[in-house]
Design a protein around this motif. Structure first.
Motif: not given
Length: 407
Positions: A124-141
């Motif tokens: 449950x924490x893993x799948x919640x973590x996935x949802x939190x990760x996607x909006x933060x995806x960025x190509x910056x260093x």
């Protein structure tokens, strides 16, 4: 070829993110994601341990039997190893969560875990973590750096590097990040390494490049003699550099391999230098060997010697331990022809010549061995082959870290 700033987001089209999912650690990020805007060909190498963690089995299936990969998601804290069918099912659920969040096939999602063996991951924490990760995806260093921090366990520093090389008139970038500090031994180690490139290259040649390169990089690292259940190196190529596609050996493939080797060598040395409790990176070079295999065998034997590692910690030029480790390696050589040197930023000193002490100055030797990076060079005078292995000193702190690891 030149080194540039960054890691997994340095190549065109790659993004990364980090999130705090509370899997085991509190007050820090513990999940990371790497995403390519376009599908990639993928290559991988994995642990030689018979006991393989669920993510290793999942990734082997994706890398070996599916044409493309597009995302990698990794958690730290719990290894998802020795967790049976339930643990493998959690890999699938993780991939499904990434698939839904990014709109890509679950068969293009690679997963990785690092941490304590034998515990089921809190899905449950893993799948919640996935949802939190996607909006933060960025190509910056910065995004790549935060991802490198999120996969750390007992690591004390983040590990990343990137280089650029000209291939077919185009600038090709290879970047990577890794983690690894303990349970590190040749033939892969408790390390996760994720490498990205915008090179246009076939899946077959990508796998060939990686499989050949780990022999001289990650497979030449040892911290403590333990080969992990989770060792994974993943290499993703999305082709966005626009170079002529590399489909066979030649100058373009050679240039790509040189860039890949630079990245892998740098990351391998970072792992060795950050060994649990370590105060020094210990490098062993065998030169003058009659074959590459002989040199590799000798170098690995020295780098894994607990007595030698303890001597390096004590800044003690106890060269007998090195010669002894070479002697029980199984490789044949004449100990009465061996020259041995110690080298660091403080200088270089010949310790033995033709198997006998040179009468060196102990204070000078101690000064050389007191630096943060120390090299032992053994010339066996049998030919032109050579090999280099990396490890670290063995300290009291290593025992402390591993005695308390689960708590």
């Amino acid at each position: 070829m030149k080194e540039i700033e960054g890691g997994v987001t340095a190549a065109k089209g790659f993004q990364a993110a980090a999130a705090a999912a509370g899997i085991k650690y509190q007050g820090r990020t513990d999940m990371a994601m790497i995403y390519s805007q376009t599908p990639c060909v993928a290559a991988g190498t994995f642990t030689t341990n018979v006991v393989k963690a669920a993510p290793v089995k999942w990734d082997q299936e994706i890398v070996y039997h599916h044409p493309h990969a597009q995302a990698v998601v990794c958690n730290s804290g719990i290894a998802n190893a020795c967790t049976g069918e339930k643990g493998y099912g959690y890999c699938k659920e993780t991939a499904q969560a990434v698939s839904q969040a990014l709109g890509i096939s679950e068969d293009s999602v690679l997963v990785a875990s690092t941490g304590v063996i034998g515990m089921q991951i809190p899905i449950d924490r893993i799948t919640a973590g996935v949802k939190a990760l996607v909006p933060g995806l960025d190509g910056s260093i910065a995004a790549g750096t935060e991802a490198a921090k999120a996969i750390m366990t007992t690591d004390t520093v983040k590990k990343e590097v990137a280089v650029q090389v000209q291939i077919g008139g185009q600038t090709v970038t290879v970047g990577g990040m890794c983690k690894g500090s303990g349970m590190i031994h040749p033939n892969m180690c408790t390390m996760l390494s994720f490498i990205t490139t915008d090179a246009c290259i076939s899946k077959e040649m990508l796998q060939k490049a990686l499989s050949e390169d780990i022999k001289d990089t990650y497979n030449m690292v040892s911290v403590d003699g333990d080969t992990s259940t989770n060792d994974t190196v993943l290499l993703l190529a999305n082709g966005q550099a626009g170079n002529p596609k590399i489909t066979e050996e030649g100058e373009d493939f050679k240039a790509f391999c040189q860039a890949l080797n630079y990245v892998n060598t740098t990351l391998a040395k970072k792992i060795a230098g950050d060994g649990e409790g370590a105060t020094a990176l210990f490098e062993v070079k065998i030169i003058g060997a009659e074959s590459k295999q002989q040199a590799v065998t000798l170098a690995k034997s020295v780098i894994t010697s607990s007595l030698t590692k303890a001597a390096i910690y004590g800044h003690d030029a106890n060269w007998g331990r090195i010669l002894c480790a070479m002697g029980y390696s199984g490789a044949q050589f004449d100990p009465e022809k061996v020259d041995l040197y110690f080298e660091s930023s403080a200088g270089k000193l010949k310790i033995i010549e033709n198997g006998v002490s040179t009468g060196y100055n102990e204070e000078e030797a101690t000064k050389i061995l007191s630096q943060s990076e120390v090299t032992a060079i053994a010339d066996v005078k049998m030919g032109c082959a050579s090999a280099t292995a990396w490890g670290c000193d063995l300290t009291h702190e290593y025992v402390n870290i591993n005695a308390d690891y689960r708590s």
